[in-house]
Every structure is written in C-alpha cells, then in structure tokens.
Design a protein around this motif. Structure first.
Motif, PDB file in Angstrom:
ATOM      1  N   ILE A   1      50.597  37.256  46.257  1.00 44.39           N
ATOM      2  CA  ILE A   1      51.406  37.033  47.455  1.00 44.39           C
ATOM      3  C   ILE A   1      51.081  35.700  48.117  1.00 44.39           C
ATOM      4  CG2 ILE A   1      51.956  37.930  49.767  1.00 44.39           C
ATOM      5  CD1 ILE A   1      51.185  40.723  48.674  1.00 44.39           C
ATOM      6  N   SER A   2      49.785  35.384  48.221  1.00 44.47           N
ATOM      7  CA  SER A   2      49.370  34.204  48.982  1.00 44.47           C
ATOM      8  C   SER A   2      48.027  33.691  48.490  1.00 44.47           C
ATOM      9  CB  SER A   2      49.267  34.567  50.470  1.00 44.47           C
ATOM     10  OG  SER A   2      48.708  33.504  51.217  1.00 44.47           O
ATOM     11  N   LYS A   3      47.783  32.410  48.705  1.00 40.70           N
ATOM     12  CA  LYS A   3      46.476  31.808  48.413  1.00 40.70           C
ATOM     13  C   LYS A   3      45.718  31.493  49.700  1.00 40.70           C
ATOM     14  CE  LYS A   3      47.451  31.915  44.054  1.00 40.70           C
ATOM     15  NZ  LYS A   3      46.917  33.029  43.241  1.00 40.70           N
ATOM     16  N   GLU A   4      46.226  31.981  50.820  1.00 43.99           N
ATOM     17  CA  GLU A   4      45.532  31.790  52.099  1.00 43.99           C
ATOM     18  C   GLU A   4      44.174  32.488  52.075  1.00 43.99           C
ATOM     19  OE1 GLU A   4      48.092  32.027  55.933  1.00 43.99           O
ATOM     20  OE2 GLU A   4      49.067  33.299  54.445  1.00 43.99           O
ATOM     21  N   ASN A   5      43.257  32.003  52.925  1.00 42.81           N
ATOM     22  CA  ASN A   5      41.988  32.725  53.054  1.00 42.81           C
ATOM     23  C   ASN A   5      42.255  34.101  53.649  1.00 42.81           C
ATOM     24  OD1 ASN A   5      41.258  32.862  56.050  1.00 42.81           O
ATOM     25  ND2 ASN A   5      41.615  30.668  55.817  1.00 42.81           N
ATOM     26  N   ASP A   6      41.339  35.033  53.384  1.00 44.59           N
ATOM     27  CA  ASP A   6      41.640  36.431  53.705  1.00 44.59           C
ATOM     28  C   ASP A   6      41.707  36.713  55.206  1.00 44.59           C
ATOM     29  OD1 ASP A   6      38.898  36.344  54.213  1.00 44.59           O
ATOM     30  OD2 ASP A   6      38.366  37.955  52.841  1.00 44.59           O
ATOM     31  N   VAL A   7      40.957  35.968  56.021  1.00 40.61           N
ATOM     32  CA  VAL A   7      41.024  36.191  57.469  1.00 40.61           C
ATOM     33  C   VAL A   7      42.393  35.778  57.999  1.00 40.61           C
ATOM     34  CG1 VAL A   7      40.074  35.551  59.713  1.00 40.61           C
ATOM     35  CG2 VAL A   7      38.530  35.963  57.785  1.00 40.61           C
ATOM     36  N   ASP A   8      42.872  34.615  57.586  1.00 36.71           N
ATOM     37  CA  ASP A   8      44.191  34.160  58.036  1.00 36.71           C
ATOM     38  C   ASP A   8      45.304  35.081  57.523  1.00 36.71           C
ATOM     39  OD1 ASP A   8      43.079  32.059  59.386  1.00 36.71           O
ATOM     40  OD2 ASP A   8      43.515  30.551  57.847  1.00 36.71           O
ATOM     41  N   PHE A   9      45.170  35.493  56.258  1.00 34.41           N
ATOM     42  CA  PHE A   9      46.198  36.369  55.692  1.00 34.41           C
ATOM     43  C   PHE A   9      46.220  37.715  56.423  1.00 34.41           C
ATOM     44  CE2 PHE A   9      47.809  39.531  52.652  1.00 34.41           C
ATOM     45  CZ  PHE A   9      49.044  38.968  52.362  1.00 34.41           C
ATOM     46  N   ALA A  10      45.028  38.238  56.760  1.00 36.23           N
ATOM     47  CA  ALA A  10      44.962  39.516  57.481  1.00 36.23           C
ATOM     48  C   ALA A  10      45.616  39.397  58.855  1.00 36.23           C
ATOM     49  CB  ALA A  10      43.508  39.967  57.613  1.00 36.23           C
ATOM     50  N   LYS A  11      45.403  38.269  59.514  1.00 36.54           N
ATOM     51  CA  LYS A  11      46.043  38.069  60.821  1.00 36.54           C
ATOM     52  C   LYS A  11      47.560  37.965  60.679  1.00 36.54           C
ATOM     53  CE  LYS A  11      42.041  35.950  63.076  1.00 36.54           C
ATOM     54  NZ  LYS A  11      41.431  34.717  63.617  1.00 36.54           N
ATOM     55  N   LYS A  12      48.009  37.258  59.639  1.00 33.15           N
ATOM     56  CA  LYS A  12      49.451  37.126  59.404  1.00 33.15           C
ATOM     57  C   LYS A  12      50.060  38.489  59.050  1.00 33.15           C
ATOM     58  CE  LYS A  12      51.115  33.469  57.352  1.00 33.15           C
ATOM     59  NZ  LYS A  12      51.519  32.464  56.325  1.00 33.15           N
ATOM     60  N   LEU A  13      49.299  39.309  58.358  1.00 29.17           N
ATOM     61  CA  LEU A  13      49.776  40.641  58.002  1.00 29.17           C
ATOM     62  C   LEU A  13      50.095  41.442  59.269  1.00 29.17           C
ATOM     63  CD1 LEU A  13      50.133  42.160  55.261  1.00 29.17           C
ATOM     64  CD2 LEU A  13      47.924  43.241  55.700  1.00 29.17           C
ATOM     65  N   ILE A  14      49.282  41.236  60.302  1.00 27.74           N
ATOM     66  CA  ILE A  14      49.517  41.916  61.581  1.00 27.74           C
ATOM     67  C   ILE A  14      50.705  41.311  62.311  1.00 27.74           C
ATOM     68  CG2 ILE A  14      48.566  42.355  63.880  1.00 27.74           C
ATOM     69  CD1 ILE A  14      45.779  42.453  62.577  1.00 27.74           C
ATOM     70  N   THR A  15      50.677  39.986  62.482  1.00 20.95           N
ATOM     71  CA  THR A  15      51.666  39.339  63.352  1.00 20.95           C
ATOM     72  C   THR A  15      53.058  39.274  62.728  1.00 20.95           C
ATOM     73  OG1 THR A  15      51.026  37.154  62.510  1.00 20.95           O
ATOM     74  CG2 THR A  15      49.892  37.944  64.477  1.00 20.95           C
ATOM     75  N   GLU A  16      53.126  39.193  61.393  1.00 11.24           N
ATOM     76  CA  GLU A  16      54.434  39.032  60.740  1.00 11.24           C
ATOM     77  C   GLU A  16      54.930  40.286  60.032  1.00 11.24           C
ATOM     78  OE1 GLU A  16      54.623  35.576  58.256  1.00 11.24           O
ATOM     79  OE2 GLU A  16      53.829  34.225  59.809  1.00 11.24           O
ATOM     80  N   HIS A  17      53.997  41.166  59.653  1.00  9.77           N
ATOM     81  CA  HIS A  17      54.408  42.323  58.848  1.00  9.77           C
ATOM     82  C   HIS A  17      54.033  43.670  59.462  1.00  9.77           C
ATOM     83  CE1 HIS A  17      55.605  39.566  55.678  1.00  9.77           C
ATOM     84  NE2 HIS A  17      54.420  38.976  55.779  1.00  9.77           N
ATOM     85  N   GLY A  18      53.251  43.656  60.552  1.00 11.11           N
ATOM     86  CA  GLY A  18      53.026  44.882  61.305  1.00 11.11           C
ATOM     87  C   GLY A  18      52.021  45.866  60.740  1.00 11.11           C
ATOM     88  N   VAL A  19      51.054  45.377  59.926  1.00  8.47           N
ATOM     89  CA  VAL A  19      50.003  46.255  59.390  1.00  8.47           C
ATOM     90  C   VAL A  19      48.655  45.555  59.524  1.00  8.47           C
ATOM     91  CG1 VAL A  19      49.149  47.551  57.398  1.00  8.47           C
ATOM     92  CG2 VAL A  19      51.620  47.266  57.724  1.00  8.47           C
ATOM     93  N   ALA A  20      47.659  46.276  60.014  1.00 10.37           N
ATOM     94  CA  ALA A  20      46.320  45.703  60.190  1.00 10.37           C
ATOM     95  C   ALA A  20      45.383  46.155  59.081  1.00 10.37           C
ATOM     96  CB  ALA A  20      45.746  46.103  61.543  1.00 10.37           C
ATOM     97  N   ALA A  21      44.628  45.200  58.527  1.00  9.06           N
ATOM     98  CA  ALA A  21      43.611  45.467  57.511  1.00  9.06           C
ATOM     99  C   ALA A  21      42.377  44.653  57.861  1.00  9.06           C
ATOM    100  CB  ALA A  21      44.128  45.095  56.119  1.00  9.06           C
ATOM    101  N   ILE A  22      41.313  44.837  57.084  1.00  7.75           N
ATOM    102  CA  ILE A  22      40.085  44.070  57.281  1.00  7.75           C
ATOM    103  C   ILE A  22      39.875  43.137  56.091  1.00  7.75           C
ATOM    104  CG2 ILE A  22      37.556  44.191  57.455  1.00  7.75           C
ATOM    105  CD1 ILE A  22      38.893  45.112  59.983  1.00  7.75           C
ATOM    106  N   PRO A  23      39.662  41.841  56.322  1.00  8.47           N
ATOM    107  CA  PRO A  23      39.370  40.914  55.223  1.00  8.47           C
ATOM    108  C   PRO A  23      37.961  41.151  54.688  1.00  8.47           C
ATOM    109  CG  PRO A  23      39.224  39.777  57.331  1.00  8.47           C
ATOM    110  CD  PRO A  23      39.705  41.169  57.636  1.00  8.47           C
TER     111      PRO A  23
END
Length: 375
Positions: A318-340
C-alpha cells in the motif's frame, strides 16, 4: 534529575487520542470493547454489599491464592505453595516492575527481546540497570545466537514475553530447549516470564515456564486476570516464583502497593469456580479467524498469529511511508487506529508493520475491515 528522561507520552495514548478526535474505529489499544461475562457481573453485584472492602493480606486474598494454585496444578501440573510462591499484584505491569526492581541493581544488565512491551525498559532504568535490547528474527521468532552473544558477566535477567505482544507468536519446545542450553552456562541469570496472554492461544499450545523443570527454580512468572478474564480495568495480576525469590519480592511489593484492591480479589476468586479458560481461547480464535477472513482480500499482508489478541500486518503493498506516519494517516484518512510496530524497538526498526487489536465486538471488526479493505 529524571530517571526516565527519554520517556514521553506513550504511542497508545497518542493513537487513541487521535482516534477520538477523528471518530475512528480504535483497534490500537489492547483492551476488549465487549461486555464482561454476565456471571462475573452477577457475582460482583452480589458481593458488593458484603464485608469485603478492607485490606486483604499483603500477598493476596487467601481464597484467591488457593484458586490460583488449583488452576496452576490443573493447567500446568505444577504444585505451588499458596503461602510462599504466589503474590497478587496490581496488574501484571506492577508485578513486572516489582520483579525487576527486586533483583536488578545498579549496572546489572537485563536482556529484552525486541519488539518488546513498553514497560520492561523503564522498569530496568528505574532500578539502575542497563536494558540490553536484542531483536527477534524477521518472523518474530527468537534468535538464540544473537541472545547468547549479548550475555555478559553483568547479565542479571532475561525477559521472555510468551505469547508475544505485539507479534502474536508462541515459543516452541525447541525454543525453550535452546534457552535452557544457554542459561545452563550462566547460573546467575534469572528469567522473567511475561505470560499474560497464556489463555489466549490458538492451534499451537502455550508452553509455560511453569512446566520447565530446568528453569522453574530461577523463573518469575507474571500472569494477568485482566487479560484472561477481559477485565483490564480491574488491574489484578499475579506472580509465581520459588520461595527464595518470592520472599525478596514481597519486601518490595509491600511498600509499593501493600495489598491489591479487595473487591476484585473476592469477585475473581468466586468467578474462578465457574469460568472455563479453554472457552476464552475459543472465543478469541473466532475473533482472530473472523478478522483474518475479513482482511484476506485486502492489500495488507497478514503475519502469523499464534496467540494474544493482536494481528500484525505488513502494508508494503500500500505504502512505503514509515509506520508511524502511515498509522496516523490510517486514522485521519481511513478511520481506523492501529499501533506502528517500530515503537516496540529500541532503534525504531521499521518493517512497515502495524498491530491491530481484535478483542472487539464482531460489529467493530466488520466495520473496521470494510474500511481497511477499501484502501
């Protein structure tokens, strides 16, 4: 001067706060969002008005100690002395802190296997010890060559989390044998076995340090009623250790909390007469299987999950972003929270992995998976 100068707000708090701000589905923090067993609630309501609200003995309510001894005998065929080998703690985290601060002195080294739960290192630092972080293999199995190479004359303890948070892996018989071979050469090393997910395992059976004859005399085992009975807010756990080790830990425990809250101990002691721990595993396996099945057509790659209520996924497709940034984007853009997963490593190793908690209602998991499959 701070003993923990580098400790900031935990990633769990950060992600949960962000999830709340954006109205996201929170699969980040490791606690259930479904109701407790009705039998436990009924017991709690009935005993609330009984005379149970004063201090219990320092080591724990005798009735609860007896029930733990019976369960340990039944589950692991280990006979433990209720007067000298069990200690009720204010959650497993306090038990772990107590164990480390009892035996780790200034300059002692403690081996911690990364990715690792975030309470181990601060406990070692407060004790004046030196955390020695050792990475697991890429598949989150232990690398015993790496472990052995880090051991020195200053090594006082090794912390083993099994079943493993965040990876969800379980040690095999061969893993235990490899550890035993190493530790036979180093009799000064104690083992701290964090087994809080012992009753949340699936196809592969959990092997407890309670069953390891070679290591039992030098091992402290931490367990959690919060995890096993889905009452994390009650903060009740316990330690099992041989008498010589327990004697020393009780000295620290009595000045840390003295005794754990009485109500929870009484309620759990009675509930242990009716609860079936095998049903706990079955319930969580159904949730794991549901969540895995819902995500099988997503672009996330599912990692093996042998135990715990966490599913690790790789998002490389899906992405090559670092996991902290991707986890934040997952919340703000896709509505699901996870832990990097990188936050569980000393050096922030980033393999593009996230940890989802599936200790949630089926409705929550279905709604989350629908969003994740749309990415």
């Amino acid at each position: 001067m701070s003993k923990l100068p580098n400790i900031t707000t935990s990633i769990f708090s950060v992600m949960s706060q962000l999830a709340n701000q954006h109205g996201s589905i929170n699969l980040s923090q490791g606690f259930p969002n479904f109701p407790e067993d009705e039998r436990l609630l009924q017991i709690s309501e009935r005993i609330l008005r009984e005379n149970i609200h004063q201090y219990t003995p320092m080591a724990g309510l005798p009735l609860l100690l007896e029930k733990i001894a019976l369960q340990t005998q039944k589950q692991y065929n280990r006979k433990v002395d209720i007067t000298s080998e069990i200690l009720i703690t204010a959650g497993a985290t306090q038990g772990i802190f107590t164990a480390i601060n009892t035996f780790v002195n200034q300059g002692d080294e403690v081996v911690i296997l990364d990715p690792s739960y975030d309470s181990y290192e601060p406990s070692v630092l407060v004790a004046g010890g030196k955390p020695v972080r050792v990475s697991l293999n890429d598949d989150y199995t232990p690398n015993f060559n790496r472990i052995e190479s880090t051991i020195t004359s200053k090594t006082k303890m090794i912390v083993v989390n099994n079943p493993h948070n965040p990876a969800g892996r379980i040690w095999t018989e061969q893993d235990f044998e490899a550890l035993e071979t190493i530790l036979e050469k180093h009799p000064q090393i104690l083992v701290l076995g964090d087994e809080v997910y012992e009753y949340i395992t699936f196809t592969q059976p959990h092997i407890s340090f309670n069953t390891r004859e070679i290591l039992k005399h030098r091992t402290i085992i931490a367990s959690s009623f919060g995890k096993s009975l889905h009452v994390t807010g009650w903060k009740v756990g316990y330690l099992i250790a041989p008498e010589n080790l327990m004697y020393e830990m009780k000295k620290v425990h009595q000045f840390l909390v003295f005794s754990v809250n009485s109500f929870s101990q009484y309620a759990i002691a009675e509930y242990l007469e009716v609860v079936d721990f095998s049903e706990v595993s079955k319930m969580y396996q159904q949730k794991r299987d549901l969540f895995q099945n819902l995500l099988k057509d997503s672009r996330f790659e599912l990692m093996p999950c042998d135990g715990t209520y966490f599913q690790v996924v790789n998002y490389n497709a899906i992405s090559k972003e670092n996991d902290v940034d991707f986890a934040k984007k997952l919340i703000t853009e896709h509505g699901v929270a996870a832990i990097p997963i990188s936050v569980f490593y000393e050096d922030a190793t980033d393999k593009h992995m996230l940890r989802f908690c599936f200790a949630k209602t089926d409705e929550t998991l279905i709604a989350a998976a629908e969003k994740l499959c749309g990415i």
